[in-house]
Design an enzyme around this catalytic site. Structure first.
Site, PDB file in Angstrom:
ATOM      1  N   ARG A   1       8.729  10.502  -1.143  1.00  0.00           N
ATOM      2  CA  ARG A   1       7.789   9.385  -1.341  1.00  0.00           C
ATOM      3  C   ARG A   1       7.459   9.351  -2.831  1.00  0.00           C
ATOM      4  O   ARG A   1       6.784  10.244  -3.355  1.00  0.00           O
ATOM      5  CB  ARG A   1       6.534   9.639  -0.502  1.00  0.00           C
ATOM      6  CG  ARG A   1       5.504   8.541  -0.581  1.00  0.00           C
ATOM      7  CD  ARG A   1       5.789   7.412   0.380  1.00  0.00           C
ATOM      8  NE  ARG A   1       4.610   6.587   0.582  1.00  0.00           N
ATOM      9  CZ  ARG A   1       4.653   5.301   0.903  1.00  0.00           C
ATOM     10  NH1 ARG A   1       5.805   4.688   1.075  1.00  0.00           N
ATOM     11  NH2 ARG A   1       3.540   4.626   1.090  1.00  0.00           N
TER      12      ARG A   1
ATOM     13  N   GLU B   1       0.982   8.516  -4.353  1.00  0.00           N
ATOM     14  CA  GLU B   1      -0.389   8.204  -3.946  1.00  0.00           C
ATOM     15  C   GLU B   1      -1.452   9.146  -4.494  1.00  0.00           C
ATOM     16  O   GLU B   1      -2.566   9.216  -3.974  1.00  0.00           O
ATOM     17  CB  GLU B   1      -0.454   8.083  -2.412  1.00  0.00           C
ATOM     18  CG  GLU B   1       0.304   6.832  -1.981  1.00  0.00           C
ATOM     19  CD  GLU B   1       0.690   6.788  -0.526  1.00  0.00           C
ATOM     20  OE1 GLU B   1      -0.123   7.195   0.302  1.00  0.00           O
ATOM     21  OE2 GLU B   1       1.807   6.329  -0.228  1.00  0.00           O
TER      22      GLU B   1
ATOM     23  N   HIS C   1      -4.642   6.837  -4.604  1.00  0.00           N
ATOM     24  CA  HIS C   1      -5.796   6.462  -3.772  1.00  0.00           C
ATOM     25  C   HIS C   1      -7.013   6.126  -4.624  1.00  0.00           C
ATOM     26  O   HIS C   1      -7.860   5.339  -4.214  1.00  0.00           O
ATOM     27  CB  HIS C   1      -6.143   7.601  -2.812  1.00  0.00           C
ATOM     28  CG  HIS C   1      -5.189   7.685  -1.656  1.00  0.00           C
ATOM     29  ND1 HIS C   1      -4.826   6.592  -0.899  1.00  0.00           N
ATOM     30  CD2 HIS C   1      -4.513   8.734  -1.134  1.00  0.00           C
ATOM     31  CE1 HIS C   1      -3.973   6.972   0.039  1.00  0.00           C
ATOM     32  NE2 HIS C   1      -3.761   8.250  -0.087  1.00  0.00           N
TER      33      HIS C   1
ATOM     34  N   GLN D   1      -9.727  -2.359   8.706  1.00  0.00           N
ATOM     35  CA  GLN D   1     -11.009  -2.051   9.351  1.00  0.00           C
ATOM     36  C   GLN D   1     -10.950  -0.952  10.403  1.00  0.00           C
ATOM     37  O   GLN D   1     -11.843  -0.122  10.458  1.00  0.00           O
ATOM     38  CB  GLN D   1     -11.593  -3.323   9.975  1.00  0.00           C
ATOM     39  CG  GLN D   1     -12.427  -4.116   8.989  1.00  0.00           C
ATOM     40  CD  GLN D   1     -12.938  -5.388   9.582  1.00  0.00           C
ATOM     41  OE1 GLN D   1     -12.444  -6.452   9.293  1.00  0.00           O
ATOM     42  NE2 GLN D   1     -13.934  -5.288  10.434  1.00  0.00           N
TER      43      GLN D   1
ATOM     44  N   TYR E   1      -1.388  12.481  -4.625  1.00  0.00           N
ATOM     45  CA  TYR E   1      -1.491  13.817  -4.040  1.00  0.00           C
ATOM     46  C   TYR E   1      -0.893  14.863  -5.001  1.00  0.00           C
ATOM     47  O   TYR E   1      -0.459  14.530  -6.102  1.00  0.00           O
ATOM     48  CB  TYR E   1      -0.798  13.835  -2.672  1.00  0.00           C
ATOM     49  CG  TYR E   1      -1.529  13.022  -1.624  1.00  0.00           C
ATOM     50  CD1 TYR E   1      -2.830  13.353  -1.256  1.00  0.00           C
ATOM     51  CD2 TYR E   1      -0.941  11.928  -1.013  1.00  0.00           C
ATOM     52  CE1 TYR E   1      -3.516  12.619  -0.286  1.00  0.00           C
ATOM     53  CE2 TYR E   1      -1.624  11.186  -0.054  1.00  0.00           C
ATOM     54  CZ  TYR E   1      -2.912  11.533   0.305  1.00  0.00           C
ATOM     55  OH  TYR E   1      -3.589  10.803   1.249  1.00  0.00           O
TER      56      TYR E   1
HETATM   57 FE1  SF4 Z   1      -5.104  -1.751  10.251  1.00  0.00          FE
HETATM   58 FE2  SF4 Z   1      -4.725  -3.216  12.434  1.00  0.00          FE
HETATM   59 FE3  SF4 Z   1      -6.092  -4.212  10.379  1.00  0.00          FE
HETATM   60 FE4  SF4 Z   1      -3.444  -3.839  10.249  1.00  0.00          FE
HETATM   61  S1  SF4 Z   1      -4.538  -5.261  11.593  1.00  0.00           S
HETATM   62  S2  SF4 Z   1      -4.918  -3.287   8.715  1.00  0.00           S
HETATM   63  S3  SF4 Z   1      -3.221  -1.975  11.405  1.00  0.00           S
HETATM   64  S4  SF4 Z   1      -6.701  -2.480  11.631  1.00  0.00           S
END
Ligand code: SF4
Length: 671
Positions: free
Chosen positions: A217, A167, A255, A342, A169
């Site tokens: 990872r 990712e 990222h 979100q 890092y």
């Molecule tokens: Fe994140 Fe929940 Fe949306 Fe999945 S459903 S991407 S866990 S906010």
């Protein structure tokens, strides 16, 4: 159910009853003084439901490793005193019969504040300052820090560590020519660039007992120019295995990559094919990750030999009981992660505590106990959009007798319509979950029904969740037959002409542009996704990327906004750039600083940055925001009926599904 997923597997010296790994997620609790109690509760709820292996969020290997010196006391692991705190987590998880690895992390140049350190001094797309080049002595010190951190993790009771090598890092920064121009032993050819990763794993393996698991990872494709070549990735994996790695947990994309890897529009399991090729090269287990969100997908990719295990992170925010429900074959009971980012990733990037759009209780378990109400009450919920559904579900779960009135013919409100937007089909999973919960909890759903005031007076409490209506544009001539609102266009996009102006470039405007530019060649397949984003399935090129293909659009689109702000600047951090890039790729024209003059038969007359012109369009779709729709409160007040208004009906400003569901669930748990 799911015989491949629920087959035992051995990793190093531990045997798991199933092949599901809860992947590492930084929740924000790691940075808080009381965070370890909260994390213990968060992990325990998931362990109790059948998980066998959890990887924590990344803990810094030294004080500067995460670039957040203000949180270093809690989010790094450098001293025995810090290790003692982790016992809260490890003891609680072990008590549920689950194993837990701690992720050891150094972010290198992904330090948003100071620019951080890296093998060579390079500016990252995520920082405003260039990183500082590490000296050979500093490199040796950081390797020693990794080893110390792993030993402390063992002292803290972890079953092993996951070395974050993907990712973008620090370890990944050593591996890739993009960020490593060194000419000393830590750079140059692939052997030099791999040395840092190998020395870390060799150092940890020499310092811990054999039964202490080391997971690595591994970035299968960096998806950045001058990233690692696939042959280098395979060579590295073989050497890491020889050095003592017990498990490869794979990842895709840095990222800063400009190719989406976990957003909703990425096809499910889009990158599992890459894990399969690693599986043939090593003999320890390989876990696939990225956009695996249902038991069917997970079981299928193990059945097909793409991976030995699946790593899922966000699905465990969405539903702590994913494993139990999957094993029992209760698929429709699973609250599926819709990959919206979100309430999880978008919050991480703004340094807020994580939760989940479809499960706002996630990471708040400590303040949100699942208790029955002291006395069952009769609750009426008006409106079966996201806030009404969430409120009804939560209230019924607490033992109340809930009746859900919906004037339409189905549940979902505008959420139902939004799933028509290409790449947003996952929204249907949330509605399927709510349908299941309505049945399970005995909520009386009355579709096509608007109750009268006498009916409502028979309830102890009424919840007004009647949502929003489209805001009019206010442009002279808006009654023209050329003008349609976004609801009409979402319902019947086929009636929208070939030349379209979209008024308003917020989330609604972008959704509309996506819908109207959708071409049938984009069939949602992995092949179409790879073509659109320039992913090289043969991996002959560094980073696994090649030139992307320009996408066709069946319509010519003008996306317009009054504000001088950059187009799409109000969109969520982790997905806004994807939406802008997609529209650009479809030659959509995007203009800010627009002044609308009027609409007539010739089209939309406007000034763009002061220059007057007429867009000769077939239709003007108005996405100018929304207004609260609450026809009930005044009448309920007059009749003295106790009520609460929630979601868009309460406040339409910037309403989205995350706020609607959170408000609904919050009220439901307090009724
Ligand atoms: Fe994140 Fe929940 Fe949306 Fe999945 S459903 S991407 S866990 S906010």
């Amino acid at each position: 159910m799911y015989p491949h997923l629920f087959q035992p597997i051995t990793i190093g010296h531990i045997t798991l009853k199933n092949r599901i790994l809860m992947g590492s997620m930084h929740t924000g609790l790691e940075d808080q003084a009381q965070g370890f109690e909260k994390l213990a509760l968060f992990y325990t709820e998931r362990a109790r439901e059948g998980l066998q292996l959890i990887v924590t969020g990344g803990f810094g290997v030294n004080e500067y490793a995460l670039g957040m010196p203000e949180h270093a006391e809690f989010s790094t692991l450098c001293t025995p005193e810090q290790a003692a705190r982790h016992r809260l987590i490890t003891d609680a998880v072990h008590a549920e019969g689950c194993h837990i690895l701690m992720q050891v992390l150094h972010v290198g140049r992904y330090d948003h504040g100071s620019g951080g350190v890296s093998p060579s001094s390079v500016l990252s797309k995520l920082s405003s300052r260039s990183s500082r080049e590490l000296s050979a002595a500093q490199i040796e010190q950081i390797i020693a820090d990794y080893v110390r951190c792993a030993c402390l993790a063992r002292e803290a009771g972890y079953d092993g560590v996951e070395v974050m090598g993907g990712e973008g890092y620090l370890i990944n920064q050593f591996l890739a020519p993009l960020t490593n121009f060194r000419t000393d032993e830590w750079g140059g050819d692939a052997a030099g660039r791999s040395r840092f990763a190998l020395r870390i794993v060799q150092g940890i393996r020499a310092a811990v007992p054999e039964n202490f698991v080391i997971s690595f990872r591994l970035s299968l494709m960096d998806l950045v120019e001058h990233g690692s070549h696939w042959k280098e990735v395979l060579d590295l994996a073989r050497q890491l295995e020889a050095a003592g790695v017990d498990l490869f947990n794979t990842s895709v994309g840095w990222h800063e990559a400009r190719i989406p890897t976990i957003a909703m529009m990425v096809p499910r399991a889009a990158f599992s094919w890459a894990a399969e090729q690693l599986k043939h090269a090593v003999s320890v287990p390989v876990a696939a990750s990225n956009r695996i969100n249902t038991p069917e997908v997970a079981d299928d990719l193990i059945a097909q030999g793409h991976a030995d295990m699946v790593a899922m992170a966000r699905p465990f925010l969405a539903d702590p009981a994913f494993v139990r429900k999957a094993q029992a074959g209760q698929n429709s009971a699973i609250n599926t992660c819709i990959a919206c980012n979100q309430s999880c990733l978008d919050r991480i990037f703004t340094r807020q505590q994580v939760s989940c759009l479809v499960n706002p209780r996630a990471c708040r378990e400590w303040e949100w106990p699942q208790e029955k109400a002291a006395a069952a009450r009769k609750i009426a919920v008006l409106g079966a959009g996201p806030s009404g559904l969430a409120c009804a579900r939560e209230a019924a779960d607490r033992g109340h007798k809930v009746t859900l009135f919906e004037p339409g013919i189905r549940i979902g409100g505008q959420f139902f319509l939004a799933q028509k937007v290409p790449g947003k089909q996952e929204l249907g999973e949330t509605l399927r979950y709510f349908e299941h919960e309505i049945q399970r909890l005995g909520i009386e759903l009355r579709l096509n029904t608007t109750p009268d005031i006498d009916t409502l007076s028979g309830f102890d409490h009424v919840v007004v969740a009647t949502g929003v209506t489209p805001r009019r544009s206010g442009i002279e001539g808006e009654n023209s037959s050329k003008v349609v609102d976004y609801i009409e266009a979402l319902r019947s996009p086929r009636f929208v002409g070939e030349r379209v102006a979209i008024v308003g470039a917020g989330p609604l405007g972008f959704d509309m542009a996506e819908l109207l530019t959708h071409h049938k060649a984009d069939d949602g397949s992995v092949a179409a996704f790879d073509r659109e984003w320039g992913i090289d399935p043969e991996r002959e090129l560094r980073g696994g990327i090649k030139a992307s293909e320009r996408a066709d659009s069946p319509r010519q689109i003008w996306l317009l906004q009054r504000s001088k702000a950059a187009m799409g600047s109000g969109l969520p951090t982790t997905t806004g750039w994807i939406r802008r890039a997609r529209l650009k790729n479809k030659s959509a024209r995007m203009f800010n600083d627009v002044e609308y003059i009027h609409i007539d038969d010739n089209g939309l007359h406007l000034r763009i940055r002061g220059e007057q012109r007429c867009l000769s369009v077939d239709h003007i779709v108005v996405c100018a925001g929304q207004e609260s729709h609450d026809p009930w409160s005044p009448r309920l007040l007059v009749h003295g009926i106790a009520h609460t208004v929630i979601g868009g009906a309460r406040n339409a400003h910037k309403i989205d599904a995350a706020r609607a569901i959170e408000e609904g669930a919050e009220l439901g748990r307090k009724l």
